[in-house]
Design a protein around this motif. Sequence first.
Motif, PDB file in Angstrom:
ATOM      1  N   LEU A   9      38.638  22.784  39.432  1.00 46.43           N
ATOM      2  CA  LEU A   9      37.253  22.309  39.337  1.00 46.43           C
ATOM      3  C   LEU A   9      36.224  23.324  39.807  1.00 46.43           C
ATOM      4  N   THR A  10      36.677  24.511  40.211  1.00 44.35           N
ATOM      5  CA  THR A  10      35.737  25.487  40.773  1.00 44.35           C
ATOM      6  C   THR A  10      35.909  26.855  40.127  1.00 44.35           C
ATOM      7  N   ILE A  11      34.843  27.662  40.222  1.00 43.16           N
ATOM      8  CA  ILE A  11      34.866  29.053  39.784  1.00 43.16           C
ATOM      9  C   ILE A  11      34.238  29.894  40.885  1.00 43.16           C
ATOM     10  N   SER A  12      34.880  30.996  41.253  1.00 39.23           N
ATOM     11  CA  SER A  12      34.353  31.892  42.281  1.00 39.23           C
ATOM     12  C   SER A  12      33.632  33.052  41.617  1.00 39.23           C
ATOM     13  N   ARG A  13      32.327  32.961  41.566  1.00 33.82           N
ATOM     14  CA  ARG A  13      31.534  34.024  40.955  1.00 33.82           C
ATOM     15  C   ARG A  13      31.668  35.326  41.739  1.00 33.82           C
ATOM     16  N   ARG A  14      31.788  35.232  43.046  1.00 31.21           N
ATOM     17  CA  ARG A  14      31.915  36.433  43.866  1.00 31.21           C
ATOM     18  C   ARG A  14      33.191  37.191  43.509  1.00 31.21           C
ATOM     19  N   ALA A  15      34.317  36.473  43.399  1.00 30.21           N
ATOM     20  CA  ALA A  15      35.594  37.118  43.063  1.00 30.21           C
ATOM     21  C   ALA A  15      35.545  37.712  41.660  1.00 30.21           C
ATOM     22  N   ILE A  16      34.897  37.029  40.735  1.00 33.03           N
ATOM     23  CA  ILE A  16      34.802  37.526  39.357  1.00 33.03           C
ATOM     24  C   ILE A  16      33.964  38.800  39.312  1.00 33.03           C
ATOM     25  N   ARG A  17      32.838  38.839  40.069  1.00 36.26           N
ATOM     26  CA  ARG A  17      32.004  40.042  40.095  1.00 36.26           C
ATOM     27  C   ARG A  17      32.726  41.197  40.765  1.00 36.26           C
ATOM     28  N   THR A  18      33.438  40.907  41.856  1.00 36.91           N
ATOM     29  CA  THR A  18      34.182  41.963  42.556  1.00 36.91           C
ATOM     30  C   THR A  18      35.240  42.572  41.649  1.00 36.91           C
ATOM     31  N   ASN A  19      35.967  41.720  40.946  1.00 35.98           N
ATOM     32  CA  ASN A  19      36.978  42.211  40.004  1.00 35.98           C
ATOM     33  C   ASN A  19      36.332  43.060  38.913  1.00 35.98           C
ATOM     34  N   ALA A  20      35.181  42.615  38.405  1.00 36.90           N
ATOM     35  CA  ALA A  20      34.509  43.348  37.332  1.00 36.90           C
ATOM     36  C   ALA A  20      34.122  44.747  37.784  1.00 36.90           C
ATOM     37  N   ARG A  21      33.573  44.869  38.977  1.00 39.54           N
ATOM     38  CA  ARG A  21      33.180  46.198  39.472  1.00 39.54           C
ATOM     39  C   ARG A  21      34.398  47.103  39.631  1.00 39.54           C
ATOM     40  N   GLU A  22      35.502  46.533  40.122  1.00 33.54           N
ATOM     41  CA  GLU A  22      36.721  47.325  40.300  1.00 33.54           C
ATOM     42  C   GLU A  22      37.257  47.800  38.957  1.00 33.54           C
ATOM     43  N   GLN A  23      37.291  46.904  37.968  1.00 34.17           N
ATOM     44  CA  GLN A  23      37.831  47.278  36.658  1.00 34.17           C
ATOM     45  C   GLN A  23      36.891  48.217  35.913  1.00 34.17           C
ATOM     46  N   MET A  24      35.595  48.037  36.082  1.00 32.95           N
ATOM     47  CA  MET A  24      34.639  48.941  35.447  1.00 32.95           C
ATOM     48  C   MET A  24      34.813  50.361  35.956  1.00 32.95           C
ATOM     49  N   GLU A  25      35.087  50.501  37.243  1.00 36.39           N
ATOM     50  CA  GLU A  25      35.311  51.837  37.801  1.00 36.39           C
ATOM     51  C   GLU A  25      36.670  52.387  37.377  1.00 36.39           C
ATOM     52  N   ARG A  26      37.711  51.562  37.455  1.00 34.29           N
ATOM     53  CA  ARG A  26      39.069  52.012  37.130  1.00 34.29           C
ATOM     54  C   ARG A  26      39.186  52.428  35.674  1.00 34.29           C
ATOM     55  N   PHE A  27      38.555  51.683  34.770  1.00 33.05           N
ATOM     56  CA  PHE A  27      38.706  51.938  33.345  1.00 33.05           C
ATOM     57  C   PHE A  27      37.484  52.622  32.727  1.00 33.05           C
ATOM     58  N   SER A  28      36.592  53.125  33.560  1.00 36.74           N
ATOM     59  CA  SER A  28      35.430  53.890  33.104  1.00 36.74           C
ATOM     60  C   SER A  28      34.630  53.142  32.037  1.00 36.74           C
ATOM     61  N   ILE A  29      34.323  51.875  32.329  1.00 37.48           N
ATOM     62  CA  ILE A  29      33.524  51.060  31.415  1.00 37.48           C
ATOM     63  C   ILE A  29      32.052  51.378  31.691  1.00 37.48           C
ATOM     64  N   SER A  30      31.410  52.038  30.744  1.00 40.41           N
ATOM     65  CA  SER A  30      30.069  52.585  30.958  1.00 40.41           C
ATOM     66  C   SER A  30      28.982  51.556  30.618  1.00 40.41           C
ATOM     67  N   VAL A  31      28.698  50.679  31.560  1.00 39.46           N
ATOM     68  CA  VAL A  31      27.629  49.697  31.397  1.00 39.46           C
ATOM     69  C   VAL A  31      26.844  49.625  32.698  1.00 39.46           C
ATOM     70  N   ALA A  32      25.638  49.103  32.594  1.00 43.21           N
ATOM     71  CA  ALA A  32      24.770  49.080  33.768  1.00 43.21           C
ATOM     72  C   ALA A  32      25.202  48.048  34.798  1.00 43.21           C
ATOM     73  N   ARG A  33      25.660  46.886  34.342  1.00 51.15           N
ATOM     74  CA  ARG A  33      25.997  45.813  35.286  1.00 51.15           C
ATOM     75  C   ARG A  33      27.009  44.872  34.656  1.00 51.15           C
ATOM     76  N   PRO A  34      27.819  44.225  35.496  1.00 54.65           N
ATOM     77  CA  PRO A  34      28.861  43.340  34.958  1.00 54.65           C
ATOM     78  C   PRO A  34      28.321  42.093  34.283  1.00 54.65           C
TER      79      PRO A  34
END
Length: 551
Positions: free
Chosen positions: A403-428
């Motif tokens: 019944l819940t979604i953790s926006r903080r965990a989703i954003r943290t994961n996005a920043r980590e994957q954007m850096e690891r996989f060189s995803i060139s965007v301004a924000r998640p």
Amino acid sequence: MTGIASAQGAVASSVSRTGTYPAVAMSRIVKRFGAVTAVDGVDFDVRAGEIHGLLGENGAGKTTLMNILFGLHQPDSGTISFGGEPARLRDPHDAVARGVGMVHQHFMLVPTLTVAENVLLGERGGVALTRRTVSSMTEQLRACSERYGLDVDPATPVWRLSVGEQQRAEILRALYREAKVLVLDEPTASLTPFEAEQLLPRLRAMAAESTAVVFITHHLDEVITHTDRITVLRGGRHVATLQPGETSTRELARLMVGRDVSTTAVGIGVATPSESRRATRIAPGGSKMLEVEGLEARGPKGDVALHGVDMSVGAGEIVAIAGVEGNGQAELEEVLIGLRRATAGSVVLEGRAITTLGTAQRLSAGIGVIPSDRYRRGLVRALSIADNLVLDRIGEPPYGGALTISRRAIRTNAREQMERFSISVARPEQLAGMLSGGNAQRIVIARALSRDLRLLIAAQPSRGLDVGAMEFVWGQLDAARAKGVGILLLSTDLEEVFALADRCLVMYRGRVVASFGRSELERERIGLAMGGVTHDDAAHDDDDERRGSPR
């Protein structure tokens, strides 16, 4: 200087070089999408009778620039001139009226209609699909087909055509409309080597009749061999315009990416595995990650699409499935990930039968997927990058629960994957629908490889990607293989097969018709097998030829 004056100056410069106006000249074109500048002051011209290669990374602005030429986008500034005369293209009808034809990377044909009916469907003002008009159009297209050697029957429904025939049908439609400027966006991306070898000389025949051809491709050897000039874009800007004899595939790759690119990614020496791959290749008899036996399945129209398919993938092994599109690869992909029901046979993952499991259960069991259609099955365009990166785990900790979604965990994961996989965007939070093809594919790959994988099904993983993005994708697959992940690679790109595969199977009409070990990978043999000619068939032909007797 005003926009029109600037355009006239650019055209005058071209006139002084060639003695004639170019067929079309685009001057100082700028196009923005929100805060993103896709095309930034680009000058581009193509001359009558010329094949002009257009190169650049995904997101470099190539397709946007050509969509402006075809009237699909309006430039924010800059001018377009035809034969020295400035023009405004409000929509594709205006472009067609000016003699511009465009064949998109993803074909714009209605599958249930014939080729002739598809051409009539696009006529300005609409045309009644009477028997007489269809018959007349069919004969006109047949004459046009014979004139240019395009070899496609205009009376055939599109769904019955091979990918190569659909490509020729799109070109035929543009030529029927008397295109003076023909834009081809990745025309060889889905073709077999044999089909590509047939198409490219026909472009020269079109140019010989004063058609100006713009050839967008990521295959650098094609532009070196088959074009008269090459323009490179990077970051939405013009980098260089060169003669093929003045450059090389290595130099073009460097201009596109802005750095040196692995020779593997530009198609140099890919038939030889690297020393690191020799050292880490799975030993014979290693554990099997995937075993498929007697697999059968029906296609979307109810016909049998897979006929008794047998295959296996070992831990730390890349097994490629090569073949022309439409020969069962899509159905195989869907059966293996649980989107299509097998009518016979079995699928076993590490000794566990998964034939009847659903997609979610297969993902939980350790299967990762890079789907062949990244926009249809890989991304939800209306969702953010962050949400797309956890689409398959949105209800699992730490990203959420029932019944819940953790926006903080989703954003943290996005920043980590954007850096690891060189995803060139301004924000998640950016929407996935605004991404270039390269960044979209990196998101799909990041989501698949961030799981604890036993088997990865990678279908067309580098389709439509530039050499820099291709280098990245191939590197990620090779790294996963080195960690012991079994990889089933479904690809129509033989360079990709040669670069990565430990073994290669060839599918034709739903069957595995040939198998090659790493040391046996040869372009001619695999290309023939993709067309249904096996090594045994070729051997019979050679024997018959030596005996002087027909088969």
